[in-house]
Write a protein that holds these residues in place. Structure first.
Motif, PDB file in Angstrom:
ATOM      1  N   VAL A  72       2.962   0.071  -3.567  1.00  0.00           N
ATOM      2  CA  VAL A  72       3.432  -1.156  -4.227  1.00  0.00           C
ATOM      3  C   VAL A  72       4.562  -0.767  -5.186  1.00  0.00           C
ATOM      4  N   GLU A  73       5.777  -1.189  -4.849  1.00  0.00           N
ATOM      5  CA  GLU A  73       6.948  -0.728  -5.595  1.00  0.00           C
ATOM      6  C   GLU A  73       7.652  -1.825  -6.383  1.00  0.00           C
ATOM      7  N   THR A  74       7.359  -3.094  -6.103  1.00  0.00           N
ATOM      8  CA  THR A  74       8.033  -4.190  -6.803  1.00  0.00           C
ATOM      9  C   THR A  74       7.025  -5.202  -7.324  1.00  0.00           C
ATOM     10  N   ILE A  75       7.448  -5.970  -8.306  1.00  0.00           N
ATOM     11  CA  ILE A  75       6.598  -7.015  -8.870  1.00  0.00           C
ATOM     12  C   ILE A  75       6.246  -8.044  -7.801  1.00  0.00           C
ATOM     13  N   GLU A  76       7.211  -8.340  -6.918  1.00  0.00           N
ATOM     14  CA  GLU A  76       6.982  -9.340  -5.877  1.00  0.00           C
ATOM     15  C   GLU A  76       5.891  -8.891  -4.899  1.00  0.00           C
ATOM     16  N   HIS A  77       5.901  -7.618  -4.536  1.00  0.00           N
ATOM     17  CA  HIS A  77       4.840  -7.102  -3.665  1.00  0.00           C
ATOM     18  C   HIS A  77       3.485  -7.185  -4.357  1.00  0.00           C
ATOM     19  N   HIS A  78       3.467  -6.810  -5.620  1.00  0.00           N
ATOM     20  CA  HIS A  78       2.236  -6.876  -6.405  1.00  0.00           C
ATOM     21  C   HIS A  78       1.696  -8.297  -6.445  1.00  0.00           C
ATOM     22  N   ARG A  79       2.576  -9.253  -6.719  1.00  0.00           N
ATOM     23  CA  ARG A  79       2.155 -10.656  -6.829  1.00  0.00           C
ATOM     24  C   ARG A  79       1.612 -11.165  -5.498  1.00  0.00           C
ATOM     25  N   PHE A  80       2.318 -10.872  -4.400  1.00  0.00           N
ATOM     26  CA  PHE A  80       1.875 -11.340  -3.084  1.00  0.00           C
ATOM     27  C   PHE A  80       0.486 -10.801  -2.760  1.00  0.00           C
ATOM     28  N   LEU A  81       0.295  -9.502  -2.944  1.00  0.00           N
ATOM     29  CA  LEU A  81      -0.990  -8.884  -2.610  1.00  0.00           C
ATOM     30  C   LEU A  81      -2.100  -9.393  -3.517  1.00  0.00           C
ATOM     31  N   GLN A  82      -1.763  -9.626  -4.767  1.00  0.00           N
ATOM     32  CA  GLN A  82      -2.749 -10.151  -5.707  1.00  0.00           C
ATOM     33  C   GLN A  82      -3.190 -11.553  -5.286  1.00  0.00           C
ATOM     34  N   GLU A  83      -2.254 -12.345  -4.801  1.00  0.00           N
ATOM     35  CA  GLU A  83      -2.582 -13.697  -4.349  1.00  0.00           C
ATOM     36  C   GLU A  83      -3.492 -13.673  -3.121  1.00  0.00           C
ATOM     37  N   GLN A  84      -3.429 -12.589  -2.350  1.00  0.00           N
ATOM     38  CA  GLN A  84      -4.302 -12.473  -1.180  1.00  0.00           C
ATOM     39  C   GLN A  84      -5.700 -11.978  -1.551  1.00  0.00           C
ATOM     40  N   GLY A  85      -5.884 -11.611  -2.823  1.00  0.00           N
ATOM     41  CA  GLY A  85      -7.193 -11.156  -3.274  1.00  0.00           C
ATOM     42  C   GLY A  85      -7.309  -9.662  -3.447  1.00  0.00           C
ATOM     43  N   CYS A  86      -6.193  -8.944  -3.314  1.00  0.00           N
ATOM     44  CA  CYS A  86      -6.244  -7.492  -3.489  1.00  0.00           C
ATOM     45  C   CYS A  86      -6.374  -7.167  -4.976  1.00  0.00           C
ATOM     46  N   PRO A  87      -7.393  -6.400  -5.377  1.00  0.00           N
ATOM     47  CA  PRO A  87      -7.624  -6.159  -6.800  1.00  0.00           C
ATOM     48  C   PRO A  87      -7.015  -4.867  -7.339  1.00  0.00           C
ATOM     49  N   ALA A  88      -6.594  -3.976  -6.439  1.00  0.00           N
ATOM     50  CA  ALA A  88      -6.125  -2.667  -6.911  1.00  0.00           C
ATOM     51  C   ALA A  88      -4.873  -2.253  -6.163  1.00  0.00           C
ATOM     52  N   PHE A  89      -3.996  -1.523  -6.865  1.00  0.00           N
ATOM     53  CA  PHE A  89      -2.684  -1.212  -6.329  1.00  0.00           C
ATOM     54  C   PHE A  89      -2.291   0.212  -6.662  1.00  0.00           C
ATOM     55  N   GLN A  90      -1.487   0.782  -5.799  1.00  0.00           N
ATOM     56  CA  GLN A  90      -1.060   2.157  -5.976  1.00  0.00           C
ATOM     57  C   GLN A  90       0.422   2.235  -5.649  1.00  0.00           C
ATOM     58  N   GLY A  91       1.222   2.735  -6.560  1.00  0.00           N
ATOM     59  CA  GLY A  91       2.648   2.829  -6.287  1.00  0.00           C
ATOM     60  C   GLY A  91       3.471   3.065  -7.531  1.00  0.00           C
ATOM     61  N   TYR A  92       4.755   3.325  -7.331  1.00  0.00           N
ATOM     62  CA  TYR A  92       5.646   3.648  -8.439  1.00  0.00           C
ATOM     63  C   TYR A  92       5.882   2.473  -9.382  1.00  0.00           C
ATOM     64  N   LEU A  93       5.497   1.274  -8.981  1.00  0.00           N
ATOM     65  CA  LEU A  93       5.609   0.145  -9.909  1.00  0.00           C
ATOM     66  C   LEU A  93       4.760   0.395 -11.149  1.00  0.00           C
ATOM     67  N   PHE A  94       3.682   1.137 -10.993  1.00  0.00           N
ATOM     68  CA  PHE A  94       2.736   1.341 -12.085  1.00  0.00           C
ATOM     69  C   PHE A  94       2.840   2.703 -12.749  1.00  0.00           C
ATOM     70  N   GLY A  95       3.491   3.645 -12.127  1.00  0.00           N
ATOM     71  CA  GLY A  95       3.596   4.947 -12.759  1.00  0.00           C
ATOM     72  C   GLY A  95       4.012   6.023 -11.784  1.00  0.00           C
ATOM     73  N   ARG A  96       4.404   7.157 -12.329  1.00  0.00           N
ATOM     74  CA  ARG A  96       4.825   8.310 -11.542  1.00  0.00           C
ATOM     75  C   ARG A  96       4.017   9.528 -11.965  1.00  0.00           C
ATOM     76  N   PRO A  97       4.114  10.614 -11.202  1.00  0.00           N
ATOM     77  CA  PRO A  97       3.359  11.814 -11.591  1.00  0.00           C
ATOM     78  C   PRO A  97       3.681  12.222 -13.019  1.00  0.00           C
ATOM     79  N   GLU A  98       2.679  12.646 -13.736  1.00  0.00           N
ATOM     80  CA  GLU A  98       2.893  13.032 -15.122  1.00  0.00           C
ATOM     81  C   GLU A  98       1.898  14.121 -15.522  1.00  0.00           C
ATOM     82  N   PRO A  99       2.213  14.894 -16.538  1.00  0.00           N
ATOM     83  CA  PRO A  99       1.287  15.929 -17.007  1.00  0.00           C
ATOM     84  C   PRO A  99      -0.007  15.311 -17.527  1.00  0.00           C
ATOM     85  N   LEU A 100      -1.050  16.102 -17.498  1.00  0.00           N
ATOM     86  CA  LEU A 100      -2.356  15.649 -17.968  1.00  0.00           C
ATOM     87  C   LEU A 100      -2.286  15.117 -19.390  1.00  0.00           C
TER      88      LEU A 100
END
Length: 298
Positions: free
Chosen positions: A174-202
């Motif tokens: 999930v890379e864009t707000i629009e993708h997030h919104r569409f999937l959320q409207e379909q009932g998807c509760p969880a998302f994985q992608g660069y829209l929410f974050g990138r690899p980072e140190p502990l």
């Protein structure tokens, strides 16, 4: 290192071919479990869940179950906070053996997620037979849900099917707000992608967990610790004004962007998601493995 950061897409296949995936996978398991044990003993992080990618070759080892149970005993990790992510390539041979291994580990409290669902060798019979807790919609379906009615239909169907089977579901890539919104409207509760974050140190991740835990910011967190594609995960409440129930999907709802593009006009939806970026990056030694993000509670 001469080549700097190396993508898992390059070194994981090589590790599997040479057999190095076994010691690398064991190191990943041990390192991840030790980290979870440290979180378990710290009230600020005890609520964190950890997902660990396990290669098919590693999972098929005859002594994989005693290996993992020994690591759990040695590290003191909480198995109820651990989820093993399996790929569909694991289902190529001896499914009964795979099921037996999964059941043996589930007896000790571990959970299972099927990665990249729908792109390889999965079938509906596997969803019925495998003792899964979660499936992940492959980003190949997610990327074009705004422009391709077929991808939208597949994503919607997987979400509904998972719900009916009592399985959790996560949409990958999930890379864009629009993708997030569409999937959320379909009932998807969880998302994985660069829209929410990138690899980072502990340390950076733990700081974000602490920031999210401050008064007035109700949230939990989930972490993915793996040896390959590792992306941020987020559970978010519906946006203001969004319906509380799943929005029914129909081909007509997904068709306008495609039709508009065929006519040469600007699509009704936002621009398509960018080309698939490289996921978590690792050093040649396979070190860069941790990533995670807030999980906002609904």
């Amino acid at each position: 290192p001469e080549k700097g950061m190396v993508s898992p897409a390059l070194f994981i296949p090589l590790a599997e071919q040479t057999g190095l995936i076994l010691p690398l996978g064991h190191w990943v398991l041990e390192t991840a479990l030790r980290q979870q044990a440290r979180w378990r003993d710290d009230a600020r992080f005890a609520h964190l869940n950890l997902a660990i990618n396990v290669s098919a070759r590693q999972f098929r080892q005859e002594d994989f179950v005693p290996q993992l149970l020994q690591l759990l005993a040695q590290t003191g990790a909480n198995p109820a906070r651990i989820k093993l992510e399996l790929t569909e390539s694991l289902l190529l041979e001896n499914v009964d053996s795979v099921i037996a291994t999964m059941l043996a580990l589930k007896q000790h409290g571990l959970g299972f997620s099927l990665d990249d669902f729908g792109t390889g060798y999965s079938s509906l019979s596997y969803l019925k037979r495998l003792p899964l807790d979660q499936i992940k919609i492959d980003q190949g379906f997610v990327r074009d849900v705004l422009n391709d009615p077929k991808d939208a239909a597949i994503a919607h169907t997987i979400i509904v099917l998972a719900d009916l089977l009592g399985l959790a579901v996560i949409a990958e890539g999930v890379e864009t707000i629009e993708h997030h919104r569409f999937l959320q409207e379909q009932g998807c509760p969880a998302f994985q992608g660069y829209l929410f974050g990138r690899p980072e140190p502990l340390e950076a991740f733990e700081q974000r967990v602490l920031q999210a835990s401050k008064p007035g910011r109700s949230s939990a967190a989930i972490c993915c610790y793996c040896s390959k594609n590792c992306r941020a995960l987020k559970l978010a409440p519906p946006p203001p004004g969004a319906p509380s129930r799943r929005t029914p999907w129909s081909p007509a709802a997904a068709a306008p962007p495609v039709l508009a593009m065929r006519k040469g006009a600007a699509p009704a939806a936002s621009p398509a998601a960018p080309a698939r970026p490289q996921a978590g990056f690792c050093t040649p030694a396979g070190v860069r493995l941790l990533r995670a993000v807030r999980l906002a509670s609904g």
